[in-house]
Design an enzyme around this catalytic site. Structure first.
Site, PDB file in Angstrom:
ATOM      1  N   ARG A 137      -0.318   8.407  -6.432  1.00 41.82           N
ATOM      2  CA  ARG A 137      -0.470   9.718  -5.808  1.00 41.82           C
ATOM      3  C   ARG A 137       0.625   9.964  -4.775  1.00 41.82           C
ATOM      4  O   ARG A 137       1.515  10.775  -4.971  1.00 41.82           O
ATOM      5  CB  ARG A 137      -1.871   9.825  -5.177  1.00 41.82           C
ATOM      6  CG  ARG A 137      -2.296  11.256  -4.831  1.00 41.82           C
ATOM      7  CD  ARG A 137      -1.767  11.756  -3.498  1.00 41.82           C
ATOM      8  NE  ARG A 137      -2.223  10.943  -2.375  1.00 41.82           N
ATOM      9  CZ  ARG A 137      -1.763  11.105  -1.143  1.00 41.82           C
ATOM     10  NH1 ARG A 137      -0.839  12.024  -0.878  1.00 41.82           N
ATOM     11  NH2 ARG A 137      -2.189  10.328  -0.157  1.00 41.82           N
ATOM     12  N   ASP A 138       0.597   9.236  -3.681  1.00 46.32           N
ATOM     13  CA  ASP A 138       1.556   9.462  -2.601  1.00 46.32           C
ATOM     14  C   ASP A 138       2.966   9.093  -3.022  1.00 46.32           C
ATOM     15  O   ASP A 138       3.941   9.661  -2.525  1.00 46.32           O
ATOM     16  CB  ASP A 138       1.131   8.640  -1.380  1.00 46.32           C
ATOM     17  CG  ASP A 138       1.825   9.084  -0.104  1.00 46.32           C
ATOM     18  OD1 ASP A 138       2.420  10.170  -0.101  1.00 46.32           O
ATOM     19  OD2 ASP A 138       1.768   8.340   0.883  1.00 46.32           O
ATOM     20  N   HIS A 170      -1.585   3.365   7.476  1.00 48.86           N
ATOM     21  CA  HIS A 170      -0.719   3.893   6.420  1.00 48.86           C
ATOM     22  C   HIS A 170       0.677   4.048   7.015  1.00 48.86           C
ATOM     23  O   HIS A 170       0.951   5.024   7.715  1.00 48.86           O
ATOM     24  CB  HIS A 170      -1.279   5.246   5.958  1.00 48.86           C
ATOM     25  CG  HIS A 170      -0.542   5.868   4.817  1.00 48.86           C
ATOM     26  ND1 HIS A 170      -1.117   6.049   3.567  1.00 48.86           N
ATOM     27  CD2 HIS A 170       0.714   6.366   4.712  1.00 48.86           C
ATOM     28  CE1 HIS A 170      -0.245   6.644   2.762  1.00 48.86           C
ATOM     29  NE2 HIS A 170       0.869   6.844   3.443  1.00 48.86           N
ATOM     30  N   HIS A 180       4.939   4.132   6.947  1.00 53.39           N
ATOM     31  CA  HIS A 180       6.186   4.382   6.236  1.00 53.39           C
ATOM     32  C   HIS A 180       7.278   3.537   6.888  1.00 53.39           C
ATOM     33  O   HIS A 180       7.207   3.231   8.077  1.00 53.39           O
ATOM     34  CB  HIS A 180       6.544   5.867   6.274  1.00 53.39           C
ATOM     35  CG  HIS A 180       5.657   6.715   5.402  1.00 53.39           C
ATOM     36  ND1 HIS A 180       6.147   7.573   4.449  1.00 53.39           N
ATOM     37  CD2 HIS A 180       4.307   6.814   5.327  1.00 53.39           C
ATOM     38  CE1 HIS A 180       5.140   8.172   3.832  1.00 53.39           C
ATOM     39  NE2 HIS A 180       4.007   7.718   4.344  1.00 53.39           N
ATOM     40  N   CYS A 217       6.862  12.116   1.962  1.00 46.35           N
ATOM     41  CA  CYS A 217       5.977  13.244   2.197  1.00 46.35           C
ATOM     42  C   CYS A 217       6.752  14.510   1.883  1.00 46.35           C
ATOM     43  O   CYS A 217       7.786  14.765   2.504  1.00 46.35           O
ATOM     44  CB  CYS A 217       5.484  13.281   3.645  1.00 46.35           C
ATOM     45  SG  CYS A 217       4.452  14.724   3.997  1.00 46.35           S
ATOM     46  N   ASN A 229       6.780   4.595   1.458  1.00 47.75           N
ATOM     47  CA  ASN A 229       5.647   3.868   2.017  1.00 47.75           C
ATOM     48  C   ASN A 229       5.951   2.378   2.089  1.00 47.75           C
ATOM     49  O   ASN A 229       6.867   1.869   1.436  1.00 47.75           O
ATOM     50  CB  ASN A 229       4.427   4.054   1.106  1.00 47.75           C
ATOM     51  CG  ASN A 229       3.891   5.460   1.105  1.00 47.75           C
ATOM     52  OD1 ASN A 229       3.261   5.893   2.048  1.00 47.75           O
ATOM     53  ND2 ASN A 229       4.146   6.183   0.024  1.00 47.75           N
TER      54      ASN A 229
END
Length: 315
Positions: free
Chosen positions: A30-31, A223, A225, A256, A265
């Site tokens: 997803r991300d 989470h 980065h 993002c 990430n």
């Protein structure tokens, strides 16, 4: 090949309060893929998720039910979930931006969702077309309906450490947003370093502010980065504060789409290498995970940014 095979120590000399086991919340499908310039074919996504499950990952954030106009890379959400091979003990959360997205998720049989909030005014306006306070009126019916349907809800809080338009974000502001999501019914909060500016001390400070504000660390995930190369150091700081759920992306994919300075990430392989070195259980087969990221990199036409993937794939 991992830490044991190289003969390296499995645990630091002073483990402190490190947890015995960590849940890896895999966000690559997803991300990670939402940030690709081109659309990855749905059959590749399905195989990617299948490979990740067979590598031992048990939480795979599969897709997002956002409008295709905004994230065309994930326009195939229903098709993906319909063809996805399922594995016992593996959950497949999806991101849900609004009630229409929830309708689609429920129709697809989803049992775990996530909502995506902002800790700052500017990012709320740019990402959610809302202001900081009004965003909760968007989430309330989604969370209430989901919980009534027996669906678990995670709350992402973005821009927890810094915002490209507003600068450093006060921990108290982040905690205020997180507590409101929790009060609405989110069972876990994932604290996002969206542009990768956090350091170990700022991670400790934010986690301490949450716990002193009445939010147990067991309800928090992180989470990170890796914009400034601090994701692993920040993860270690979070582990020492008692966090047991860490978000990561296979091969270090992602960013993002609404924050141009956000890079990839934390790579799942890099996280697994760290956890192995600390003697923390996670259940993932590192070799199988590296093979998966190398395979996906071939489909994307570029090498993985993960240092562990590059090192092990070269052996």
């Amino acid at each position: 090949m991992g830490v044991r095979e190289l003969g390296l120590p499995e645990r630091a000399a002073d483990p402190g309060a490190l947890p015995g086991r960590v849940t890896i919340w895999e966000v690559g499908a997803r991300d990670g893929l939402q940030n690709e310039k081109t659309v990855v074919p749905v059959e590749v996504k399905a195989e990617f998720l299948d490979r990740l499950a067979r590598a031992g990952l048990t939480t795979l954030e599969a897709t997002s039910f956002v409008h295709p106009k905004w994230v065309p890379q994930l326009a195939d959400a229903e098709d993906l979930l319909a063809r996805l091979p399922r594995h016992d003990g593996v959950r497949y959360p999806v991101l849900v931006p609004n009630e229409r997205g929830l309708d689609r998720a429920l129709a697809a049989g989803v049992t775990h969702i996530a909502v995506f909030a902002s800790a700052t005014e500017t990012f709320a306006r740019r990402n959610l077309n809302s202001d900081l306070d009004a965003q909760f009126s968007l989430f309330e019916p989604v969370i209430t309906r989901a919980r009534a349907a027996g669906v678990d809800v995670r709350g992402y809080v973005s821009m927890c450490f810094g915002d490209p338009w507003e600068g450093v974000v006060a921990p108290e502001q982040v905690v205020s947003v997180g507590r409101r999501l929790r009060d609405l019914g989110c069972t876990q909060l994932s604290l996002g370093d969206t542009i990768g500016v956090a350091t170990a001390s700022s991670v400790e400070r934010l986690l301490d502010t949450f716990t002193s504000g009445g939010v147990p660390v067991g309800e928090l995930a992180v989470h990170f980065h890796d914009t400034y190369g601090q994701a692993l150091a920040n993860t270690l700081a979070a582990l020492r504060r008692g966090v047991t759920t860490v978000d990561s992306s296979a091969g270090g994919l992602g960013g993002c789409p609404y924050a141009g300075s956000a890079t990839g990430n934390l790579a799942t392989e890099d996280l697994v290498w760290l956890l192995d070195g600390l003697g923390i259980a996670h259940g993932v087969d590192l070799d199988a995970l590296v093979d998966t990221s190398v395979w996906l990199a071939g489909h994307l036409g570029r090498p993985s940014p993960s240092r562990v993937v590059r090192a092990l794939a070269a052996r």
